[in-house]
Design a protein around this motif. Structure first.
Motif, short mmCIF file in Angstrom:
data_model
loop_
_atom_site.label_atom_id
_atom_site.label_comp_id
_atom_site.label_asym_id
_atom_site.label_seq_id
_atom_site.Cartn_x
_atom_site.Cartn_y
_atom_site.Cartn_z
N ARG A 142 31.34 20.15 54.41
CA ARG A 142 31.67 18.79 53.98
C ARG A 142 33.06 18.38 54.46
O ARG A 142 33.28 17.26 54.87
N GLN A 256 27.32 21.34 46.64
CA GLN A 256 25.89 21.17 46.82
C GLN A 256 25.14 22.35 46.22
O GLN A 256 24.09 22.19 45.60
N SER A 573 22.37 14.93 41.49
CA SER A 573 22.86 14.72 42.86
C SER A 573 23.79 13.53 42.97
O SER A 573 24.62 13.48 43.86
N GLN A 576 27.62 14.11 43.28
CA GLN A 576 28.35 14.75 44.38
C GLN A 576 29.56 13.94 44.85
O GLN A 576 29.55 12.71 44.81
N ARG A 614 23.25 10.87 51.67
CA ARG A 614 22.58 12.06 51.15
C ARG A 614 22.22 11.90 49.67
O ARG A 614 21.14 12.28 49.22
N THR A 618 18.47 11.94 48.29
CA THR A 618 18.00 12.94 47.34
C THR A 618 17.29 12.30 46.16
O THR A 618 16.21 12.73 45.79
#
Ligand SMILES: Nc1nc2c(ncn2[C@@H]2O[C@H](COP(=O)(O)OP(=O)(O)O)[C@@H](O)[C@H]2O)c(=O)[nH]1
Ligand SMILES: [Mg+2]
Length: 688
Positions: A142, A256, A573, A576, A614, A618
């Motif tokens: 990342r 993650q 998620s 994040q 992302r 998700t």
């Protein structure tokens, strides 16, 4: 300070070893296991009452009970004491190596089971697969991604250099062909600390190239997960404890990993370090908690032995935690437990006399508040074990499993058992009909099969098209939410540039987007549950009509329960970290690298789209796919179970008296009726 001599006395191991300590802590889980045992008994009696089909169905329900393994994930910063806590929870202070170098990414899962479960001891280590490894190498994790997006070439170079160094080290540890190991698994029938260390600990850094690599940490760079299976005498049921490496890491690779680990468990224990809980609660951690239901989180403030006066400081820490969570829209009534893995493991190991003076002072200070009234006749080891917080933690876990996953599995199995019992009753009724009445039952086996086929097809097709509609609405809403967030953020950015110019750094929170995504996800979950309920209810109406014809009666006399709602996992998620969250460091540098209003706007929009892609993907696709598959399988299982029950009734209606003896087994009618009633009575209370 009078308790000091007591401590010395208890330095010797508890006369019965550590077993009583652990057993006491597990009282709550034991009562859950006792309930499961009631259901098990009912199911095994049920399987003796029916024909082969019923037996098969009852065994399937039993298997559902047996495969139930509630799972708890421990998350928290590196060194908060997660691993030490897990060792204490298993009653084996030396089980997992503590103080693991914070670089590893390994999630270690302990599968503990009572000896009666017949679990085979063993260990399984999985390595990253080639894609996962390549992604790390190519993008630099990342941090690499962020550096690229910021246009921060020198940062990117630094990350790349670190990664290639790591790769070089792996090559040295594992040999030139180490990449061949990727995607593989290593299985062992036994394990000890040395073996675990080979996979989860980082070894020496090989200062000089000549040195022979040690075994420790040999595979650590490429190990993704470790699963350890062990039989624990005091454990009343299967329990899975997941140890995560910690959320704060150099490459942000592990966030993650932590998110995935939370997704795999219904319950999450956030481990905080007492002396850090006051000053800094990691924001990434707070975001994670805020996106899980409060009933699915327990906060354990560890290392209270390091406080000078726990009796005073603990109140402050609690207030601060509640305040911080409230500010960030977290749970308002979190359950917070205070304790010390150090005390717990010392109680277990019988090494209380080695506790430092400070630790003993803290212990006595805390005992005066927490263990009141101190019973002088109690074994001090037991008191310290209690003060360590492990029994309290286990009780909290047991309570949550009992009203969460445990309740659900009991309810699901109980409803299945009730349907089965009623099916047996119906077939029994049919079997005793006189020939004239039997003759009125005109539904042939072929007709039944054809009707059931159509019913099944119609139900599933209907469900699929409803789901497709719900999903496409959901996807649209997610896209709109993302776009409206981006629009608002862009407007705010423009306003800032106009008012303050390029020099003043602007900040914008991504929490607004998180909230939109979360509320849309929750709505999607509710719609999916409703659709599943509706499909099963409609199918039930048709099934009841077929059954009524089979028993030559009316459908009012019959009853079929529909399965309970599926569980919708929390959308963790969305927690994040994205670039906008990294206000101090990253964002500032991005800001200062950008010039010109127009460029700001374009680059900002690109950045946010890339950063949130992302997260959005998700919850819109991956998570939604999972729960749709689950919902469909609930409907499918319901249909196929009912099909089997109907076929079994039909077999009784067709059978000749001699065949019936065969089909019904040995028990007399009256006995069977009574047994069925008592099974129904004992199972009913689990069905609500
Ligand atoms: N004083 C004290 N030290 C602890 C406690 N729990 C863990 N530690 C120590 O803190 C270090 C990190 O512990 P570990 O369990 O590896 O933390 P993790 O990184 O969260 O898994 C180790 O040296 C432990 O011995 C505690 O309750 N009190
Ligand atoms: Mg650890």
């Amino acid at each position: 300070m009078k308790a000091q001599p007591h401590l010395e006395q208890s330095a010797a191991t508890h006369p019965d070893g550590t077993a009583p300590l652990l057993r006491n802590a597990l009282t709550g889980l034991r009562s859950l296991a006792d309930q499961t045992a009631v259901l098990r008994r009912a199911l095994s009696e049920l399987s003796d009452l029916g024909d082969r089909m019923t037996r098969k169905a009852a065994l399937r329900l039993l298997a559902q009970l047996d495969s139930f393994e509630p799972s708890v994930t421990l998350i928290g910063q590196v060194k908060s004491g997660k691993t030490s806590l897990i060792n204490a929870m298993i009653g084996q202070p030396g089980l997992l190596p503590a103080d693991v170098n914070p670089w590893t990414s390994v999630v270690t899962t302990i599968h503990a089971a009572p000896p009666s479960h017949g679990i085979k001891t063993g260990a399984r280590f999985r390595f990253f697969d080639n894609d996962e490894w390549q992604r790390l190498i190519d993008s630099g994790g990342r941090i690499g991604e962020l550096a690229t997006r910021a246009g921060a070439e020198e940062d990117l170079e630094r990350v790349r250099a670190q990664i290639s160094q790591m790769r070089e080290k792996s090559r040295r540890r594992l040999g030139r062909k180490f990449e061949l190991l990727l995607g593989q698994e290593h299985d062992y029938e036994t394990f000890d600390q040395d073996l675990i260390e080979r996979y989860v600990c980082l070894g020496d850094d090989f200062g000089d190239a000549e040195s022979v690599p040690s075994e420790q940490g040999r595979f650590a760079d490429i190990t993704k997960s470790a699963d350890l299976y062990l039989s624990v005498a005091e454990m009343p049921l299967r329990l899975c404890l997941r140890d995560t490496p910690g959320v704060n890491d150099t490459f942000m690779m592990r966030e993650q990993i932590t998110i995935n680990a939370i997704r795999d468990s219904r319950l999450c224990v956030v481990v905080l370090s007492a002396h850090q809980a006051l000053t800094s609660m990691d924001m990434a951690l707070v975001r994670l908690i805020a996106n899980v239901k409060s009933r699915e989180v327990v906060i354990f403030v560890n290392r209270i032995d390091e406080l000078t006066t726990p009796s005073r400081e603990i109140g402050e820490i609690l207030e601060r935690i509640i305040e911080t969570l409230a500010v960030h829209n977290g749970p308002t009534d979190p359950q917070v437990i205070f304790g010390s893995a150090l005390w717990a493991n010392a109680s277990l190991a019988g090494t209380l006399s080695t506790l430092s003076e400070d630790s003993v002072t803290a212990l006595l200070d805390w005992a005066a508040v927490a263990a009141r009234p101190v019973d002088p006749t109690r074994d001090p080891t037991e008191i310290i074990w209690e003060l360590s917080g492990i029994p309290g933690l286990y009780q909290a876990i047991a309570d949550r499993i009992a009203d969460g996953a445990g309740h659900e599995v009991h309810q699901r199995v109980a409803l299945g058992a009730l349907n089965l019992a009623r099916g047996i009753e119906a077939s029994q009724k049919v079997s005793t009909f006189d020939p004239a009445r039997k003759a009125r039952i005109t539904l042939s086996r072929t007709e039944i099969d054809a009707t059931l086929d159509t019913l099944q097809q119609t139900a599933l097709d209907g469900f699929d098209s409803t789901i497709a509609r719900i999903r496409s609405d959901y996807a649209d809403r997610i896209d709109r939410a993302t776009k409206s967030f981006l629009d608002r953020a862009t407007t705010a950015l423009l306003a800032h540039l106009e008012a303050k110019g390029e020099q003043t750094v602007w900040h914008y929170s991504a929490d607004g987007l998180r909230m939109l995504l979360r509320s849309n996800y929750v709505r999607f979950g509710t719609e999916l549950q409703r659709a599943t309920r509706q499909s099963t209810t409609e199918a039930r109406t048709s099934l009841l009509l077929i059954m009524a014809r089979l028993i030559d009666g009316s459908s009012d006399q019959l009853h079929i329960d529909i399965p309970p709602d599926i569980h919708i996992p929390p959308p963790v998620s969305v927690a994040q970290t994205v670039a906008l969250d990294l206000q101090a460091s990253w964002w500032k540098s991005w800001w200062h690298r950008t010039r010109g209003y127009k460029t700001f706007i374009v680059r900002f929009q690109d950045l946010i789209s890339a950063e949130t892609a992302r997260m959005t993907q998700t919850i819109r696709s991956d998570l939604a796919d999972d729960i749709c598959v689950k919902a469909r399988s609930v409907l499918e299982t319901f249909l196929s179970d009912q099909r089997a029950i109907i076929q079994s009734i039909a077999a009784k209606a067709d059978a000749s008296p001699t065949e019936l003896d065969d089909l019904l087994g040995i028990k007399g009618q009256k006995d069977r009726h009574n047994s069925l009633q008592s099974i129904i009575d004992s199972v009913s209370r689990f069905s609500e």
